[in-house]
Write a protein that holds these residues in place. Sequence first.
Motif, PDB file in Angstrom:
ATOM      1  N   ARG A  26       1.019  -1.173  -0.395  1.00 37.96           N
ATOM      2  CA  ARG A  26      -0.453  -0.157   0.092  1.00 37.96           C
ATOM      3  C   ARG A  26       0.977   1.074  -0.020  1.00 37.96           C
ATOM      4  NH1 ARG A  26      -4.939   1.761  -1.324  1.00 37.96           N
ATOM      5  NH2 ARG A  26      -5.538   4.010  -0.215  1.00 37.96           N
ATOM      6  N   THR A  27       1.973   0.927   1.086  1.00 37.40           N
ATOM      7  CA  THR A  27       2.797   2.432   0.914  1.00 37.40           C
ATOM      8  C   THR A  27       3.875   2.907  -0.654  1.00 37.40           C
ATOM      9  OG1 THR A  27       3.219   1.779   2.998  1.00 37.40           O
ATOM     10  CG2 THR A  27       5.001   3.448   1.430  1.00 37.40           C
ATOM     11  N   LEU A  28       4.229   1.957  -1.354  1.00 36.31           N
ATOM     12  CA  LEU A  28       4.291   1.658  -2.672  1.00 36.31           C
ATOM     13  C   LEU A  28       3.603   2.227  -3.392  1.00 36.31           C
ATOM     14  CD1 LEU A  28       7.164   1.742  -4.483  1.00 36.31           C
ATOM     15  CD2 LEU A  28       6.829  -1.126  -4.274  1.00 36.31           C
ATOM     16  N   TYR A  29       2.535   1.300  -3.640  1.00 35.63           N
ATOM     17  CA  TYR A  29       1.464   2.173  -4.492  1.00 35.63           C
ATOM     18  C   TYR A  29       1.113   3.775  -4.067  1.00 35.63           C
ATOM     19  CZ  TYR A  29      -3.384   3.216  -5.586  1.00 35.63           C
ATOM     20  OH  TYR A  29      -4.597   3.796  -5.410  1.00 35.63           O
ATOM     21  N   ARG A  30       1.119   3.784  -3.090  1.00 32.75           N
ATOM     22  CA  ARG A  30       1.047   5.695  -2.637  1.00 32.75           C
ATOM     23  C   ARG A  30       1.420   6.611  -3.214  1.00 32.75           C
ATOM     24  NH1 ARG A  30       0.736   8.762   2.063  1.00 32.75           N
ATOM     25  NH2 ARG A  30       1.224   6.473   3.191  1.00 32.75           N
ATOM     26  N   GLY A  31       2.906   6.070  -3.005  1.00 31.50           N
ATOM     27  CA  GLY A  31       3.970   6.995  -3.136  1.00 31.50           C
ATOM     28  C   GLY A  31       4.092   6.855  -4.267  1.00 31.50           C
ATOM     29  N   LEU A  32       4.186   6.552  -5.554  1.00 32.54           N
ATOM     30  CA  LEU A  32       4.293   6.284  -6.962  1.00 32.54           C
ATOM     31  C   LEU A  32       2.718   7.009  -7.292  1.00 32.54           C
ATOM     32  CD1 LEU A  32       5.140   2.730  -7.659  1.00 32.54           C
ATOM     33  CD2 LEU A  32       6.865   4.992  -8.072  1.00 32.54           C
ATOM     34  N   ARG A  33       2.032   6.900  -6.540  1.00 32.89           N
ATOM     35  CA  ARG A  33       0.475   7.588  -7.071  1.00 32.89           C
ATOM     36  C   ARG A  33       0.763   8.947  -7.135  1.00 32.89           C
ATOM     37  NH1 ARG A  33      -4.881   8.581  -4.778  1.00 32.89           N
ATOM     38  NH2 ARG A  33      -6.464   9.062  -6.295  1.00 32.89           N
ATOM     39  N   GLU A  34       1.097   9.270  -6.156  1.00 37.84           N
ATOM     40  CA  GLU A  34       1.550  10.605  -5.654  1.00 37.84           C
ATOM     41  C   GLU A  34       2.899  11.481  -6.144  1.00 37.84           C
ATOM     42  OE1 GLU A  34       1.994  10.821  -1.068  1.00 37.84           O
ATOM     43  OE2 GLU A  34      -0.050  10.298  -0.765  1.00 37.84           O
ATOM     44  N   ALA A  35       3.392  10.244  -6.570  1.00 38.38           N
ATOM     45  CA  ALA A  35       4.243  11.343  -7.782  1.00 38.38           C
ATOM     46  C   ALA A  35       3.967  11.581  -8.474  1.00 38.38           C
ATOM     47  CB  ALA A  35       5.462  10.125  -7.549  1.00 38.38           C
ATOM     48  N   ILE A  36       3.134  10.925  -9.214  1.00 36.48           N
ATOM     49  CA  ILE A  36       2.518  10.806 -10.771  1.00 36.48           C
ATOM     50  C   ILE A  36       1.641  12.186 -10.514  1.00 36.48           C
ATOM     51  CG2 ILE A  36       0.871   9.509 -12.532  1.00 36.48           C
ATOM     52  CD1 ILE A  36       2.604   6.649 -11.818  1.00 36.48           C
ATOM     53  N   LEU A  37       0.992  12.308  -9.768  1.00 38.11           N
ATOM     54  CA  LEU A  37      -0.524  13.230  -9.193  1.00 38.11           C
ATOM     55  C   LEU A  37       0.402  14.120  -9.497  1.00 38.11           C
ATOM     56  CD1 LEU A  37      -3.094  11.356  -7.561  1.00 38.11           C
ATOM     57  CD2 LEU A  37      -3.205  12.129  -9.832  1.00 38.11           C
ATOM     58  N   ASN A  38       1.584  14.315  -8.409  1.00 38.03           N
ATOM     59  CA  ASN A  38       2.125  15.488  -8.177  1.00 38.03           C
ATOM     60  C   ASN A  38       2.774  16.235  -9.376  1.00 38.03           C
ATOM     61  OD1 ASN A  38       4.025  14.613  -7.883  1.00 38.03           O
ATOM     62  ND2 ASN A  38       3.666  14.313  -5.583  1.00 38.03           N
ATOM     63  N   GLY A  39       3.396  15.780 -10.644  1.00 37.34           N
ATOM     64  CA  GLY A  39       4.487  15.789 -11.390  1.00 37.34           C
ATOM     65  C   GLY A  39       5.521  15.908 -11.034  1.00 37.34           C
ATOM     66  N   THR A  63       6.028  -8.103  -3.457  1.00 33.52           N
ATOM     67  CA  THR A  63       5.149  -6.376  -3.208  1.00 33.52           C
ATOM     68  C   THR A  63       5.351  -6.010  -4.103  1.00 33.52           C
ATOM     69  OG1 THR A  63       5.311  -7.116  -1.086  1.00 33.52           O
ATOM     70  CG2 THR A  63       5.271  -4.779  -1.434  1.00 33.52           C
ATOM     71  N   VAL A  64       6.665  -5.792  -5.420  1.00 39.66           N
ATOM     72  CA  VAL A  64       6.474  -4.148  -5.782  1.00 39.66           C
ATOM     73  C   VAL A  64       5.403  -4.396  -7.000  1.00 39.66           C
ATOM     74  CG1 VAL A  64       8.173  -3.541  -7.918  1.00 39.66           C
ATOM     75  CG2 VAL A  64       8.478  -3.858  -5.565  1.00 39.66           C
ATOM     76  N   ASN A  65       5.289  -6.008  -7.605  1.00 43.23           N
ATOM     77  CA  ASN A  65       4.538  -6.448  -8.975  1.00 43.23           C
ATOM     78  C   ASN A  65       2.936  -6.294  -8.438  1.00 43.23           C
ATOM     79  OD1 ASN A  65       6.005  -7.194 -11.113  1.00 43.23           O
ATOM     80  ND2 ASN A  65       6.434  -8.943 -10.208  1.00 43.23           N
ATOM     81  N   ALA A  66       2.045  -6.652  -7.655  1.00 44.69           N
ATOM     82  CA  ALA A  66       1.758  -5.684  -7.038  1.00 44.69           C
ATOM     83  C   ALA A  66       1.016  -4.293  -6.528  1.00 44.69           C
ATOM     84  CB  ALA A  66       1.494  -6.425  -5.142  1.00 44.69           C
ATOM     85  N   LEU A  68       2.420  -2.268  -8.824  1.00 44.28           N
ATOM     86  CA  LEU A  68       2.281  -1.884 -10.065  1.00 44.28           C
ATOM     87  C   LEU A  68       1.193  -1.472 -10.874  1.00 44.28           C
ATOM     88  CD1 LEU A  68       6.566  -2.026 -10.958  1.00 44.28           C
ATOM     89  CD2 LEU A  68       5.423  -0.260 -10.164  1.00 44.28           C
ATOM     90  N   GLU A  69       0.599  -3.441 -10.630  1.00 42.68           N
ATOM     91  CA  GLU A  69      -0.327  -3.832 -11.591  1.00 42.68           C
ATOM     92  C   GLU A  69      -2.043  -3.570 -10.634  1.00 42.68           C
ATOM     93  OE1 GLU A  69      -0.485  -6.077 -13.532  1.00 42.68           O
ATOM     94  OE2 GLU A  69       1.210  -6.545 -13.853  1.00 42.68           O
ATOM     95  N   GLN A  70      -1.739  -2.356  -9.720  1.00 42.13           N
ATOM     96  CA  GLN A  70      -2.608  -1.937  -9.315  1.00 42.13           C
ATOM     97  C   GLN A  70      -2.587   0.009 -10.189  1.00 42.13           C
ATOM     98  OE1 GLN A  70      -5.479  -2.632  -7.475  1.00 42.13           O
ATOM     99  NE2 GLN A  70      -6.129  -1.201  -7.680  1.00 42.13           N
ATOM    100  N   LEU A  71      -1.919   0.498  -9.749  1.00 38.99           N
ATOM    101  CA  LEU A  71      -1.439   1.504 -10.239  1.00 38.99           C
ATOM    102  C   LEU A  71      -1.808   1.420 -11.960  1.00 38.99           C
ATOM    103  CD1 LEU A  71       1.593   2.800  -8.517  1.00 38.99           C
ATOM    104  CD2 LEU A  71      -0.399   4.088  -8.612  1.00 38.99           C
ATOM    105  N   THR A  72      -1.154  -0.355 -12.850  1.00 38.22           N
ATOM    106  CA  THR A  72      -1.575   0.083 -14.170  1.00 38.22           C
ATOM    107  C   THR A  72      -3.098  -0.768 -14.145  1.00 38.22           C
ATOM    108  OG1 THR A  72       0.089  -1.245 -14.098  1.00 38.22           O
ATOM    109  CG2 THR A  72      -1.669  -1.338 -16.092  1.00 38.22           C
ATOM    110  N   LEU A  73      -4.038  -0.679 -13.428  1.00 41.66           N
ATOM    111  CA  LEU A  73      -5.173  -1.297 -13.392  1.00 41.66           C
ATOM    112  C   LEU A  73      -6.164   0.367 -13.731  1.00 41.66           C
ATOM    113  CD1 LEU A  73      -7.848  -3.169 -13.204  1.00 41.66           C
ATOM    114  CD2 LEU A  73      -7.973  -2.811 -10.578  1.00 41.66           C
TER     115      LEU A  73
END
Length: 486
Positions: A26-39, A63-66, A68-73
């Motif tokens: 969850r932390t990895l997912y959220r960190g990547l998502r925020e980095a994309i959203l804030n540019g 964990t990494v693949n899970a 990344l798959e969620q962000l892809t979804l």
Amino acid sequence: MNISGDDFYALISDMLQRRGTETLQRTLYRGLREAILNGRMLAESRLPGSRIIAEQLGISRNTVNAALEQLTLEGFLHRNRQGTRVAHVGHRDSVQPAQVLEVKLAQRVARLPAPTSRAMPVPAFTPGTPAIHYFPLPLWRRLYDRVLREEGSALLGYGDPAGERSLRSAIARHLALSRGIECDASQIVITEGALEGVNLCTQLLSETGDIAWIEDPGYAGAKSAFAKSGLTMVGMPVDEEGMRLETEGEHSPTLIFTSPSHQFPYGSVLSIHRRFALLEFARQHNAWIIEDDYDSEFRYSGEPVPAMMGMQKNAPVVYLGTFSKTLFPSLRIGFMVMPKALANAAQPAIGSLLRGGHRAEQRTLALFIEEGHYARHLAAMRRLYRKRYKQLRDALHAELHVPHRVLAGEGGMHLTVAIDGIDDKAVARQASQYQMAPAALSGYYLDEQQGQTGLVLGYGNTPASQFAPGIRRLQTLIMQSRGEKG
């Protein structure tokens, strides 16, 4: 990638260390998502492979693949044999931080009347609230448990959109005895309070732009229902004989809303000749009368005033009742009674407009009525309110020294005190600081600036011991609003 590899890993590593109770995924997912959203990670930026990310961060590749798959979804990433890239996600931060989105409500909603205070515990003089501490809660609990024991999970479905048959039949029998209305269960629809009944009437019987006549002053809930349905409201003045018909120069109404047995807030009873005149007018102009019978059970002199619906056969009247005033507000059970022809025509629409529900409560209320508990409770409350009615009038006579007129009617749970030349809304606001909630009389008019000023004092849930000190405090606030010394 818009940030360097070192910065990328530093960002994610910092989030992993501060993740608290979150999972690594969850932390990895959220960190990547925020980095994309804030540019910080631009569209088309390429991410390292999942194996490299896992090694650099010291976490498992699964964990990494899970993450990344969620962000892809969700559409933040594109993944294929060529690798993982940041997707185009549209505009981010298109509004400057200092800017605030301007929110504009629809005009018909913006014009709705101010809501009534619903504070708990209920402040003194709150209109429309019954003596909830006198309700036989242990008895109600036993009946409710009995319903659940006998019916169980069978009551967990939606049920009939019109309401439980047992309750509708019980109401029909009660109305025949107490209100002179001859009807059967098929003519009754259970609603979530009286206001839903008004809403149903507007949906079934009117179109946007139609004209609705309302008492002026009158029930704020009706004004809200008509406003949000896009109806044009025309106020009919109220005097000691109830609503006064003023038909010259006005287009014919589609709906006519009235509380003939105890007008709110003036307390007057619609006289017999005006009742017949209103019924005749409605017939001639194909209009429907909505009869709001919100507290006619509490009359303190003479016989109960018969309902308009029971005065003529097939009268163009839809009758509304509620148990929120006779039992307790949070029950949220009301009902509407339609003439036979209207009930038959409306039956298919009821299934589309309502879904049913509160089945256990409805079954419990049916038992409460059928076993005689409702009649006994009404008799006890009638005695209590009659006593409080007299005590409040005595307190007003003894403690309120500004010129005023008491507009009462011999029943109900409120008194209206008309007082000229005051800012009644300011007095009501200031009263809230002293745990009192009288309503401003001017707020019940269509044109509040032109309405009579005064206070509507509810006594249903206010002990008599609070009357004299409360009136003395209101006397002080009224004088202050006039710039006078107490």
